[in-house]
Design an enzyme around this catalytic site. Structure first.
Site, PDB file in Angstrom:
ATOM      1  N   ASP A 145       0.820  -1.219   0.000  1.00  0.00           N
ATOM      2  CA  ASP A 145       0.000   0.000   0.000  1.00  0.00           C
ATOM      3  C   ASP A 145       0.854   1.268   0.000  1.00  0.00           C
ATOM      4  OD1 ASP A 145      -2.363   1.436   0.016  1.00  0.00           O
ATOM      5  OD2 ASP A 145      -2.542   1.401   2.206  1.00  0.00           O
ATOM      6  N   HIS A 172       2.047   3.289  -9.056  1.00  0.00           N
ATOM      7  CA  HIS A 172       1.837   1.847  -9.241  1.00  0.00           C
ATOM      8  C   HIS A 172       3.013   1.228  -9.991  1.00  0.00           C
ATOM      9  CE1 HIS A 172      -1.992   2.248  -7.448  1.00  0.00           C
ATOM     10  NE2 HIS A 172      -2.584   2.846  -8.463  1.00  0.00           N
ATOM     11  N   LEU A 191      10.936 -20.310  -3.526  1.00  0.00           N
ATOM     12  CA  LEU A 191       9.923 -19.424  -2.935  1.00  0.00           C
ATOM     13  C   LEU A 191       8.594 -19.526  -3.689  1.00  0.00           C
ATOM     14  CD1 LEU A 191       9.277 -16.899  -1.065  1.00  0.00           C
ATOM     15  CD2 LEU A 191      10.047 -15.501  -2.994  1.00  0.00           C
TER      16      LEU A 191
HETATM   17  C1  IPE Z   1      -5.369  -2.605   0.218  1.00  0.00           C
HETATM   18  O1  IPE Z   1      -5.057  -1.278  -0.013  1.00  0.00           O
HETATM   19  C2  IPE Z   1      -5.398  -3.365  -1.077  1.00  0.00           C
HETATM   20  C3  IPE Z   1      -4.106  -3.537  -1.732  1.00  0.00           C
HETATM   21  C4  IPE Z   1      -2.959  -3.102  -1.311  1.00  0.00           C
HETATM   22  C5  IPE Z   1      -4.151  -4.285  -2.954  1.00  0.00           C
HETATM   23  P1  IPE Z   1      -6.179  -0.167  -0.210  1.00  0.00           P
HETATM   24  O2  IPE Z   1      -5.468   1.088  -0.483  1.00  0.00           O
HETATM   25  O3  IPE Z   1      -7.169  -0.616  -1.213  1.00  0.00           O
HETATM   26  O4  IPE Z   1      -6.868  -0.161   1.217  1.00  0.00           O
HETATM   27  P2  IPE Z   1      -7.718   0.971   1.948  1.00  0.00           P
HETATM   28  O5  IPE Z   1      -8.741   1.462   0.969  1.00  0.00           O
HETATM   29  O6  IPE Z   1      -6.758   2.050   2.327  1.00  0.00           O
HETATM   30  O7  IPE Z   1      -8.295   0.297   3.142  1.00  0.00           O
HETATM   31  C1  IPE Z   2      -1.631   0.240  -3.291  1.00  0.00           C
HETATM   32  O1  IPE Z   2      -1.432   1.610  -3.339  1.00  0.00           O
HETATM   33  C2  IPE Z   2      -1.964  -0.344  -4.640  1.00  0.00           C
HETATM   34  C3  IPE Z   2      -3.324  -0.881  -4.737  1.00  0.00           C
HETATM   35  C4  IPE Z   2      -4.228  -0.814  -3.820  1.00  0.00           C
HETATM   36  C5  IPE Z   2      -3.673  -1.514  -5.963  1.00  0.00           C
HETATM   37  P1  IPE Z   2      -2.633   2.638  -3.305  1.00  0.00           P
HETATM   38  O2  IPE Z   2      -3.048   2.910  -4.707  1.00  0.00           O
HETATM   39  O3  IPE Z   2      -3.712   2.173  -2.429  1.00  0.00           O
HETATM   40  O4  IPE Z   2      -1.907   3.906  -2.708  1.00  0.00           O
HETATM   41  P2  IPE Z   2      -2.533   4.952  -1.675  1.00  0.00           P
HETATM   42  O5  IPE Z   2      -3.021   4.163  -0.511  1.00  0.00           O
HETATM   43  O6  IPE Z   2      -3.625   5.657  -2.393  1.00  0.00           O
HETATM   44  O7  IPE Z   2      -1.383   5.823  -1.329  1.00  0.00           O
HETATM   45 MG    MG Z   3      -4.072   2.446  -0.454  1.00  0.00          MG
END
Ligand code: IPE
Ligand code: IPE
Ligand code: MG
Length: 255
Positions: free
Chosen positions: A34, A51, A145
């Protein structure tokens, strides 16, 4: 410590291998990847650039996990709730996934990594399904792994999926209701046959589980960090493991 061959052979000199007890490496590490969006925002870049950087960060984590002898690495890449995001972002994420698998699968294969996908694969675009299928086929006999990539994954949806499969068995007289126990139930999850995570890591500063491996994390140790995922490296993974090795896992009992 024994390292596996090729790109994984050479350990990072600056990494803290000294302070890790190699006899007590967690068997299964799960990571909620995240913070990509905030990483990009901080740099004035579009979320998709975050991403892209997030995908780059994977290489060092997989490499370090291999070197440490972790057996299972589960990576949360796309949740069942992530479909709520703007269409452009969802499309970019799917494209990145296809490109990642296409680009990296040979290298992972050479390094004995086995790719496994957990989640509702049928709900993904066709191109992603095809790439997943060939990555799985190519690597399925590898002994190193095991990388579980969670795609279109949701813990609650996984549990419902398992319950439906169980109910079908009961209806067809293939399973007795009374015989259902935790072990049988686990066998109907996407993670069937995989031990529960010992350690769950969430970078980015969020202190929540966001629907990841709900059943499986009953006794996992949690480790949080403010680092955004694209900046997360093997060094941080090792710090998490060093901290994990100081924990006292009691499972409800007493020492
Ligand atoms: C969790 O992150 C999902 C992934 C990392 C794939 P999100 O960014 O979607 O989670 P929330 O919305 O902050 O809970
Ligand atoms: C995690 O990063 C990637 C996915 C959930 C696919 P985010 O896109 O949630 O990044 P933030 O949380 O908005 O910074
Ligand atoms: Mg996120």
């Amino acid at each position: 410590m024994k390292f596996i061959r090729n790109m994984f052979t050479k350990p990072h000199a600056e990494y803290d291998f000294e302070n890790i007890d190699i006899t007590r490496i967690p068997e299964h590490v799960a990571i909620i990847m995240d913070g990509n969006g905030r990483w990009a925002k901080k740099r004035g870049l579009p979320r998709t650039a975050g991403h892209k950087a997030g995908v780059e960060a994977l290489r060092d984590i997989i490499r370090t996990s291999s070197q440490l002898g972790i057996k299972y690495l589960s990576l949360y890449a796309f949740s069942t709730e992530n479909w709520k995001r703007p269409e452009d972002e969802v499309n970019a994420l799917m494209q990145l996934l296809v490109m990642y698998l296409r680009k990296e699968v040979q290298e992972l294969h050479k390094n004995n990594v086995k790719i496994n996908i957990i989640g509702d694969i049928d709900g993904l675009p066709k191109s992603a399904q095809e790439e997943i299928h060939s990555a799985f086929e190519l690597t399925q006999n590898n002994q190193g792994l095991i990388v579980n990539i969670a795609l279109n994954y949701g813990g609650r949806s996984e549990i419902i999926h398992a319950i439906k499969a169980l109910a079908r068995k009961v209806k067809n007289n293939e399973l007795e209701i009374e015989s259902i126990d935790e072990e049988i139930f686990s066998g109907f999850l996407y993670t069937a046959g995989i031990p529960d995570p010992d350690l769950l890591i969430r970078p980015s500063g969020e202190l929540r589980v966001s629907n990841f491996l709900l059943w499986q994390i009953a006794y996992s140790e949690f480790w949080f960090s403010n680092i955004y995922w694209p900046d997360f490296s093997g060094k941080h993974l090792m710090k998490a493991i060093i901290d994990y090795q100081k924990r006292d896992r009691r499972y409800g009992g007493v020492k």
